[in-house]
Design a protein around this motif. Structure first.
Motif, PDB file in Angstrom:
ATOM      1  N   ASP A 181       1.017  -1.150   0.177  1.00  0.00           N
ATOM      2  CA  ASP A 181      -0.035  -0.170  -0.063  1.00  0.00           C
ATOM      3  C   ASP A 181       1.259   1.665   0.320  1.00  0.00           C
ATOM      4  O   ASP A 181       1.351   1.806   1.168  1.00  0.00           O
ATOM      5  CB  ASP A 181      -1.344  -0.129   1.123  1.00  0.00           C
ATOM      6  CG  ASP A 181      -1.908   1.191   1.047  1.00  0.00           C
ATOM      7  OD1 ASP A 181      -2.078   2.075   0.057  1.00  0.00           O
ATOM      8  OD2 ASP A 181      -2.988   1.105   1.949  1.00  0.00           O
ATOM      9  N   GLU A 182       1.231   2.157  -1.183  1.00  0.00           N
ATOM     10  CA  GLU A 182       1.967   3.264  -1.167  1.00  0.00           C
ATOM     11  C   GLU A 182       3.110   2.880  -0.619  1.00  0.00           C
ATOM     12  O   GLU A 182       3.674   3.621   0.494  1.00  0.00           O
ATOM     13  CB  GLU A 182       1.603   4.156  -1.217  1.00  0.00           C
ATOM     14  CG  GLU A 182      -0.406   4.628  -1.189  1.00  0.00           C
ATOM     15  CD  GLU A 182       0.177   5.238  -2.599  1.00  0.00           C
ATOM     16  OE1 GLU A 182       0.523   5.301  -3.309  1.00  0.00           O
ATOM     17  OE2 GLU A 182      -1.401   5.760  -3.007  1.00  0.00           O
ATOM     18  N   PRO A 183       3.835   2.398  -0.778  1.00  0.00           N
ATOM     19  CA  PRO A 183       5.129   1.251  -0.149  1.00  0.00           C
ATOM     20  C   PRO A 183       6.266   2.034  -0.056  1.00  0.00           C
ATOM     21  O   PRO A 183       7.354   2.417   0.445  1.00  0.00           O
ATOM     22  CB  PRO A 183       5.397   0.280  -0.676  1.00  0.00           C
ATOM     23  CG  PRO A 183       4.832  -0.009  -1.378  1.00  0.00           C
ATOM     24  CD  PRO A 183       3.909   0.436  -1.440  1.00  0.00           C
ATOM     25  N   THR A 184       6.197   3.635  -1.113  1.00  0.00           N
ATOM     26  CA  THR A 184       7.427   3.868  -1.787  1.00  0.00           C
ATOM     27  C   THR A 184       6.573   5.360  -2.011  1.00  0.00           C
ATOM     28  O   THR A 184       8.090   5.977  -2.036  1.00  0.00           O
ATOM     29  CB  THR A 184       7.815   3.615  -3.150  1.00  0.00           C
ATOM     30  OG1 THR A 184       6.513   4.245  -4.213  1.00  0.00           O
ATOM     31  CG2 THR A 184       8.336   2.213  -3.195  1.00  0.00           C
ATOM     32  N   THR A 185       5.766   5.559  -1.888  1.00  0.00           N
ATOM     33  CA  THR A 185       6.012   7.338  -1.574  1.00  0.00           C
ATOM     34  C   THR A 185       6.677   8.579  -0.705  1.00  0.00           C
ATOM     35  O   THR A 185       6.694   9.273  -1.154  1.00  0.00           O
ATOM     36  CB  THR A 185       3.360   7.550  -1.064  1.00  0.00           C
ATOM     37  OG1 THR A 185       3.348   6.594  -2.254  1.00  0.00           O
ATOM     38  CG2 THR A 185       3.258   9.193  -1.724  1.00  0.00           C
ATOM     39  N   ALA A 186       6.972   7.705   0.531  1.00  0.00           N
ATOM     40  CA  ALA A 186       7.755   9.364   1.145  1.00  0.00           C
ATOM     41  C   ALA A 186       9.071   8.560   0.687  1.00  0.00           C
ATOM     42  O   ALA A 186       9.771   9.588   1.852  1.00  0.00           O
ATOM     43  CB  ALA A 186       7.347   8.821   2.263  1.00  0.00           C
TER      44      ALA A 186
END
Length: 543
Positions: A181-186
Motif C-alpha cells: 500500500d503506497e510503499p515508496t511514496t515517502a
C-alpha cells in the motif's frame, strides 16, 4: 477468474451515514493471478486502500462489506471468522504499509518484530532457527550487517531501511499474496528505485501475486503486469499495463497520465537585479549519539553552500534523504542556526537579526511544510489559523477575516471553509489552506519544503499550477525543496542538486535534464520511476 489467486466480485463497502458518499467501494471486481503484479491506481479517496484492507478483514469501524465476494484461493474471505483471518494475515497474505515509522513498534528491536511474526505462524520453531530466519530475511532484502541491525530500533534506521524491515516482516511466512500500500511514496528517488527493484525481484523469485497500490504512474509503468484504475470507489478501466498506459480508453485515465509532472520545464527568467537571497559559505554539522549505547556520529548537513535566487525566480533543491535540503531551508529562516557562513536577504545578513527585525523578516519569508496534517492545529478552525498571522502584526480581526476569505477563495476552497476544522478537508485541500496561511502575510519569499510529495498525482498538479499562478501574480521568489525531479522540472527556473551537504550541480531546469554534468545527477535521473515511459510519451506529443 476461476484459477485466480485472488478474485474480488462486485464488492460494495458501505460507509457510515455521515460520510460524503454512500459507498467507499461500489461493485468493484478484479483478480490477481499467481506470479502477477496488479497495480491499483487512483486519487486519494478512490477506494484503493479500503479495498486492500477489506481483503485482510481490517476495515475501519462502521465500514462494512454490504455485498460481493472476496475469494482467496477459492475461499470467501468475507465469510471467515476472526480466528481464520488471523491465519491469513501475515501468513498466506501479507501487507507492506506506506509509512513504516508508524507501522513498526518504536519500543521493540526490529529483529524481534520480524521474529514475532514468524513465531505467530510457526510456534514450534526453535529460537535459534527463528534468529537464523530473521538474518536470512534481512540478507534477502538487502539490509547491511543483518546480525547487528536486528538489534536496532526503528528510529535508528533510515526510511529505506525501515521499509526493508517491513518487507522482511511481510515475507517472513512465505505469503502467496503480497499487498503493498503506497510503499515508496515517502522515499527519495534512489531509495524508491531500490525498493521497487527489490519487490519485483522477490515477486519473481517466489512466484507471489502482488497487489500494488499507488498514485504514481511512473511506478505503474515500471512494475505492473496489469492495471486497475479506480475513481470514487468505482472501476474506471482495467487491463494489461501496456494497453492502459499507452492506449487508455477512458478520459479519466488520460487525465491521470497528463497530470504527471515533468512534461515540460518552467521558462527560465533572466534578472539583472541584485538577488533577493544570497547564501555564502553556509556550514552545518550535526553530532548525534553519545555514550555506551549510542555511538557518536557526525553528519555534515551543509558543506560551504553558495547559491543565490533572483527576484521572481524559483530555485528547486533536489537530492536524496539526508542530502541537507530541508536543513538548508530551515537555516535560511533561522529555524536552525548555521555553524558558519552568511544568509543575505535583501542584502542583510539574517544571522545578525534581533527580535523585531527577525520577526519582520519571517513575515517576508514564509514556509509551507511537507505534511499538511501536522502543519495545522486540529483544534483551530481554518479561518482562525489563517487570521492569526496578520493579527500578530497588528491587523484588525475584521480585516484579517476578510483577508482569510480572499485567500481561501484564491486557493480554490471558498469562504465557506473559514469556519470548518482541518479534519474536514482532504490532504490536498489542507495543503491549499497552508499556502493561504503563508500568503496571508503578503510575503515576498516562499519556501516549499516537500510541499507536494505526500499528494496524489492530480492534486499535486493542481497545487503546482496554483503555486505557478501565485508566483506570476505576486512576483514571489521561491525556494522549492523536493526529492522528485519531475516536480522540479515542472516548476523551477533553476535546479540545484545536493549530495551529503554539498552542491554537486546547478543548472537551468531544461539543461539539467537534457545534459546533466554530474554522475550523481545522472544516477538520480536514471532512478526516476517510469522515465522511459514518459520520455516516449513526450516524443509522441512532440511528434
Amino acid at each position: 477468474m476461476s484459477d485466480a489467486l485472488l478474485s474480488i466480485e462486485d464488492l460494495v463497502l458501505a460507509l457510515p451515514e455521515a460520510a460524503d458518499r454512500a459507498h467507499a467501494v461500489d461493485r468493484v471486481s478484479l483478480s490477481i493471478q499467481p506470479n502477477e503484479i496488479l497495480c491499483l491506481v487512483g486519487e486519494s479517496g478512490s477506494g484503493k486502500s479500503m479495498t486492500a484492507h477489506a481483503i485482510l478483514g481490517l476495515l475501519p469501524p462502521k465500514v462494512r462489506a454490504a455485498a460481493g465476494k472476496i475469494r482467496f484461493r477459492g475461499e470467501d474471505v468475507l465469510a471467515l471468522s476472526e480466528k481464520q483471518l488471523r491465519r491469513l494475515r501475515g501468513g498466506e497474505i501479507a501487507m507492506i504499509f506506506q509509512e513504516p515509522m508508524t507501522a513498526l513498534n518504536p519500543l521493540a528491536q526490529v529483529g524481534r518484530q520480524v521474529a514475532e511474526t514468524i513465531e505467530t505462524h510457526d510456534p514450534g520453531l526453535s529460537a535459534s532457527a527463528i534468529d537464523a530466519r530473521v538474518q536470512e530475511l534481512f540478507t534477502q532484502v538487502g539490509l547491511p550487517d543483518p546480525k547487528a541491525l536486528a538489534k536496532a530500533y526503528p528510529f535508528q534506521l533510515s526510511g529505506g531501511q525501515r521499509q526493508r524491515v517491513m518487507i522482511a516482516i511481510a515475507l517472513s511466512n512465505n505469503p502467496k499474496l503480497l499487498i503493498a500500500d503506497e510503499p515508496t511514496t515517502a522515499l527519495d528517488v534512489t531509495t524508491q528505485r531500490q525498493i521497487l527493484d527489490l519487490i519485483k525481484s522477490l515477486q519473481e523469485q517466489r512466484g507471489m501475486g502482488v497487489l500494488f497500490i499507488t498514485h504514481d504512474i511512473g511506478v505503474v509503468a515500471d512494475i505492473a503486469d496489469r492495471v486497475c484504475v479506480l475513481r470514487h470507489g468505482k472501476v474506471v478501466e482495467q487491463g494489461a499495463a501496456a494497453q492502459v498506459l499507452h492506449h487508455p480508453r477512458e478520459a479519466y485515465t488520460r487525465t491521470l497520465l497528463d497530470a504527471v509532472p515533468g512534461h515540460g520545464s518552467a521558462a527560465a527568467t533572466q534578472s539583472d537585479e541584485e538577488p533577493l537571497l544570497q547564501i555564502k559559505g553556509l556550514q552545518k554539522t550535526f553530532t548525534t549519539g553519545s555514550g555506551l549505547f549510542a555511538p557518536k556520529r557526525t553528519v555534515v548537513a551543509a558543506k560551504g553552500i553558495d547559491l543565490s535566487i533572483a527576484r521572481g525566480d524559483t530555485l528547486a533543491v533536489v537530492g536524496e534523504s539526508g542530502s541537507g535540503k530541508s536543513t538548508l531551508a530551515r537555516m535560511v529562516l533561522r529555524l536552525i542556526e548555521p555553524d558558519g557562513g552568511e544568509v543575505l536577504f535583501n542584502g542583510t545578513d539574517v544571522r545578525g537579526l534581533k527580535r523585531e527585525a527577525l520577526r519582520q523578516f519571517r513575515r517576508q519569508a514564509q514556509i509551507v511544510f511537507q505534511d499538511p496534517y501536522a502543519s495545522l492545529d486540529p483544534r483551530l478552525k481554518v479561518g482562525e489559523s489563517i487570521m492569526r498571522g496578520p493579527m500578530a502584526f497588528g491587523t484588525s480581526r475584521a480585516e484579517a477575516r476578510a483577508s482569510a476569505e480572499k485567500w481561501l477563495e484564491r486557493v480554490g476552497l471558498g469562504k465557506a471553509a473559514l469556519d470548518r476544522f482541518p479534519h474536514e478537508f482532504s490532504g490536498g485541500q489542507r495543503q491549499r489552506i497552508c499556502i493561504a496561511r503563508a500568503l496571508a502575510l503578503d510575503p515576498s519569499f516562499l519556501i516549499a519544503d516537500e510541499a507536494v510529495s505526500a499528494l496524489d498525482v492530480s492534486v499535486q498538479a493542481q497545487v503546482l499550477e496554483l503555486l505557478s499562478e501565485l508566483k506570476a501574480e505576486m512576483g514571489l521568489t521561491m525556494l522549492f525543496i523536493t526529492h522528485d525531479l519531475r516536480v522540479a522540472r515542472e516548476i523551477a527556473d533553476r535546479i540545484v542538486v545536493m549530495q551529503r551537504g554539498a552542491i554537486v550541480e546547478e543548472a537551468r531546469a531544461a539543461d539539467l535534464f537534457d545534459a546533466p554534468q554530474s554522475d550523481y545527477t545522472r544516477r538520480l535521473l536514471e532512478a526516476v520511476p517510469g522515465r522511459d515511459f514518459f520520455a516516449g510519451r513526450q516524443m509522441q506529443t512532440a511528434g
